[in-house]
Motif scaffolding. Structure first.
Motif, PDB file in Angstrom:
ATOM      1  N   MET A 237       0.743  -1.243  -0.016  1.00  0.00           N
ATOM      2  CA  MET A 237       0.006  -0.122  -0.071  1.00  0.00           C
ATOM      3  C   MET A 237       0.941   1.289  -0.186  1.00  0.00           C
ATOM      4  N   THR A 238       1.867   1.081  -0.964  1.00  0.00           N
ATOM      5  CA  THR A 238       2.746   2.387  -0.829  1.00  0.00           C
ATOM      6  C   THR A 238       2.349   3.591  -1.266  1.00  0.00           C
ATOM      7  N   GLY A 239       2.293   4.643  -0.523  1.00  0.00           N
ATOM      8  CA  GLY A 239       1.716   5.964  -0.795  1.00  0.00           C
ATOM      9  C   GLY A 239      -0.164   6.152  -0.835  1.00  0.00           C
ATOM     10  N   CYS A 240      -0.548   4.800  -0.248  1.00  0.00           N
ATOM     11  CA  CYS A 240      -1.941   4.654  -0.169  1.00  0.00           C
ATOM     12  C   CYS A 240      -2.584   4.641   1.410  1.00  0.00           C
ATOM     13  N   ALA A 241      -1.645   4.643   2.409  1.00  0.00           N
ATOM     14  CA  ALA A 241      -2.261   4.616   3.835  1.00  0.00           C
ATOM     15  C   ALA A 241      -1.361   5.457   4.738  1.00  0.00           C
ATOM     16  N   ASP A 242      -0.886   6.704   4.094  1.00  0.00           N
ATOM     17  CA  ASP A 242       0.166   7.388   4.960  1.00  0.00           C
ATOM     18  C   ASP A 242      -0.654   8.272   6.214  1.00  0.00           C
ATOM     19  N   SER A 243       0.080   8.306   7.389  1.00  0.00           N
ATOM     20  CA  SER A 243      -0.598   9.199   8.530  1.00  0.00           C
ATOM     21  C   SER A 243      -1.047  10.277   8.018  1.00  0.00           C
ATOM     22  N   GLY A 244      -2.228  10.624   8.339  1.00  0.00           N
ATOM     23  CA  GLY A 244      -2.791  11.781   8.168  1.00  0.00           C
ATOM     24  C   GLY A 244      -3.704  11.984   6.965  1.00  0.00           C
ATOM     25  N   PHE A 245      -3.823  10.901   6.173  1.00  0.00           N
ATOM     26  CA  PHE A 245      -4.553  10.831   5.006  1.00  0.00           C
ATOM     27  C   PHE A 245      -5.987  10.721   5.643  1.00  0.00           C
ATOM     28  N   THR A 246      -6.990  11.071   4.803  1.00  0.00           N
ATOM     29  CA  THR A 246      -8.348  10.714   5.167  1.00  0.00           C
ATOM     30  C   THR A 246      -8.718   9.467   4.808  1.00  0.00           C
ATOM     31  N   ALA A 247      -9.562   8.961   5.829  1.00  0.00           N
ATOM     32  CA  ALA A 247      -9.972   7.337   5.550  1.00  0.00           C
ATOM     33  C   ALA A 247     -11.385   7.512   5.747  1.00  0.00           C
ATOM     34  N   TYR A 248     -11.943   6.442   4.754  1.00  0.00           N
ATOM     35  CA  TYR A 248     -13.367   6.178   4.469  1.00  0.00           C
ATOM     36  C   TYR A 248     -13.683   4.505   4.779  1.00  0.00           C
ATOM     37  N   TYR A 249     -14.585   4.234   5.841  1.00  0.00           N
ATOM     38  CA  TYR A 249     -14.504   3.058   6.414  1.00  0.00           C
ATOM     39  C   TYR A 249     -16.091   2.766   6.280  1.00  0.00           C
ATOM     40  N   SER A 250     -16.199   1.603   6.196  1.00  0.00           N
ATOM     41  CA  SER A 250     -17.789   0.851   6.156  1.00  0.00           C
ATOM     42  C   SER A 250     -17.940  -0.113   7.369  1.00  0.00           C
ATOM     43  N   THR A 251     -19.072  -0.299   7.806  1.00  0.00           N
ATOM     44  CA  THR A 251     -19.506  -0.982   9.143  1.00  0.00           C
ATOM     45  C   THR A 251     -20.371  -2.188   8.921  1.00  0.00           C
ATOM     46  N   SER A 252     -19.902  -3.250   9.064  1.00  0.00           N
ATOM     47  CA  SER A 252     -20.448  -4.619   8.970  1.00  0.00           C
ATOM     48  C   SER A 252     -21.632  -4.968   9.987  1.00  0.00           C
ATOM     49  N   SER A 253     -22.829  -5.612   9.635  1.00  0.00           N
ATOM     50  CA  SER A 253     -23.738  -6.053  10.345  1.00  0.00           C
ATOM     51  C   SER A 253     -23.474  -7.415  11.129  1.00  0.00           C
ATOM     52  N   ASN A 254     -22.569  -7.830  10.864  1.00  0.00           N
ATOM     53  CA  ASN A 254     -22.046  -9.089  11.391  1.00  0.00           C
ATOM     54  C   ASN A 254     -21.421  -9.150  12.881  1.00  0.00           C
ATOM     55  N   ALA A 255     -22.477  -9.421  13.756  1.00  0.00           N
ATOM     56  CA  ALA A 255     -22.016  -9.329  15.245  1.00  0.00           C
ATOM     57  C   ALA A 255     -20.931  -9.997  15.586  1.00  0.00           C
TER      58      ALA A 255
ATOM     59  N   LEU B  48      -0.351   1.982  -6.976  1.00  0.00           N
ATOM     60  CA  LEU B  48       1.046   2.510  -6.879  1.00  0.00           C
ATOM     61  C   LEU B  48       1.117   3.643  -7.747  1.00  0.00           C
ATOM     62  N   LEU B  49       1.024   5.155  -7.462  1.00  0.00           N
ATOM     63  CA  LEU B  49       1.489   6.127  -8.055  1.00  0.00           C
ATOM     64  C   LEU B  49       2.864   6.802  -7.744  1.00  0.00           C
ATOM     65  N   GLU B  50       3.686   6.862  -8.880  1.00  0.00           N
ATOM     66  CA  GLU B  50       4.879   7.567  -8.675  1.00  0.00           C
ATOM     67  C   GLU B  50       4.896   9.010  -9.367  1.00  0.00           C
ATOM     68  N   GLU B  51       5.802   9.282 -10.231  1.00  0.00           N
ATOM     69  CA  GLU B  51       5.813  10.421 -10.596  1.00  0.00           C
ATOM     70  C   GLU B  51       4.991  10.768 -11.828  1.00  0.00           C
ATOM     71  N   ASN B  52       4.494  11.995 -12.048  1.00  0.00           N
ATOM     72  CA  ASN B  52       3.784  12.665 -12.967  1.00  0.00           C
ATOM     73  C   ASN B  52       2.411  11.643 -13.441  1.00  0.00           C
ATOM     74  N   GLY B  53       1.681  11.174 -12.735  1.00  0.00           N
ATOM     75  CA  GLY B  53       0.666  10.461 -12.894  1.00  0.00           C
ATOM     76  C   GLY B  53       0.828   9.104 -13.422  1.00  0.00           C
ATOM     77  N   GLN B  54       2.141   8.616 -13.140  1.00  0.00           N
ATOM     78  CA  GLN B  54       2.499   7.328 -13.811  1.00  0.00           C
ATOM     79  C   GLN B  54       2.248   6.188 -12.768  1.00  0.00           C
ATOM     80  N   GLY B  55       1.352   5.322 -13.156  1.00  0.00           N
ATOM     81  CA  GLY B  55       1.034   4.045 -12.218  1.00  0.00           C
ATOM     82  C   GLY B  55       1.810   2.889 -12.349  1.00  0.00           C
ATOM     83  N   TYR B  56       2.085   1.971 -11.340  1.00  0.00           N
ATOM     84  CA  TYR B  56       2.708   0.673 -11.655  1.00  0.00           C
ATOM     85  C   TYR B  56       2.138  -0.293 -11.182  1.00  0.00           C
ATOM     86  N   PHE B  57       2.434  -1.446 -11.526  1.00  0.00           N
ATOM     87  CA  PHE B  57       1.932  -2.599 -10.903  1.00  0.00           C
ATOM     88  C   PHE B  57       3.145  -3.796 -11.255  1.00  0.00           C
TER      89      PHE B  57
END
Length: 236
Positions: A40-58, A140-149
């Motif tokens: 998750m390089t560049g996808c989960a850094d401290s300070g990012f906004t997080a959006y989360y779901s909630t399951s109904s499975n108790a 994975l995003l690096e420079e100038n909009g270039q994505g990698y896999f």
């Protein structure tokens, strides 16, 4: 593909033990589940906004799940990798991907190949060769909009490419589908600087006639849907 429950917004504090993320909500700190086992390089850094779901499975130990993050540039990123196959399958069923229309049946997670694999999506029709589709989520995003896999060495990914080559050699269609789940990515390339062998397998697959499709997604806190194609930068 709509999210099954309303996503709530928080501040991402840290990710650890691969499957856990701490977030700061209006009600205080909370530990939630993360389905993404990658770097998750560049996808989960401290300070990012997080959006989360909630399951109904108790029965779930961690009822909340991380679905999206948003970086400082405002890019939205789907970090729940399990969404990718559903997004592509839904788009195919709705005839939204011109390269993959007019097949009679769509099945998922079908066993195939010589290396004990499961194809993500199999399209079948009595009038044409079967189409084997391997879906990869690109974040994975690096420079100038270039994505990698990939974002880490992936022996499994290389195996999937070999399996696709075999299917093509047997007379079927074989498709590697890069689903772009980062709104900042403008083009995709194999990450030879991360996994040189994967880039080599990509070159072999292209030479064998394996097709590569790259589609970006439209991401919001309500849904993720197929958008437009973006360029694939083939390895030299």
């Amino acid at each position: 593909m709509q999210f099954q429950s309303e996503l709530k917004q928080a501040k991402l504090l840290k990710r650890y033990k691969r499957f856990l993320v701490d977030i700061d909500t209006a009600q205080g700190e909370l530990t939630i589940h993360c389905a993404n086992t990658g770097r998750m390089t560049g996808c989960a850094d401290s300070g990012f906004t997080a959006y989360y779901s909630t399951s109904s499975n108790a029965k779930r130990k961690y009822p909340h799940s991380l679905e999206l993050t948003q970086n400082q540039a405002g890019d939205l990123i789907c970090v729940n990798t399990s969404m990718a196959n559903h997004v592509v399958a839904e788009a195919i069923a709705k005839q939204q991907i011109p390269e993959l229309i007019n097949y009679e049946t769509l099945t998922q997670e079908v066993k195939y190949g010589d290396e004990n694999s499961r194809i993500d999506i199999l399209l079948s029709d009595a009038e044409k060769p079967a189409c084997y589709i391997e879906v990869k989520s690109v974040t994975l995003l690096e420079e100038n909009g270039q994505g990698y896999f990939p974002d880490a060495v992936t022996a499994r990914g290389s195996k999937h490419l070999r399996e696709l080559v075999t299917m093509k050699q047997q007379g079927h269609r074989a498709v590697l589908f890069f689903l772009i789940q980062h709104t900042g990515i403008k083009s995709v390339a194999p990450a030879a600087h991360i996994d040189a062998n994967y880039a080599i397998e990509i070159k072999k697959a292209l030479a064998a006639g394996v097709e590569i499709l790259c589609y970006r997604t439209n991401i919001s806190s309500e849904q993720i849907v197929i958008d437009t194609t973006i360029p694939f930068v083939a390895p030299q």
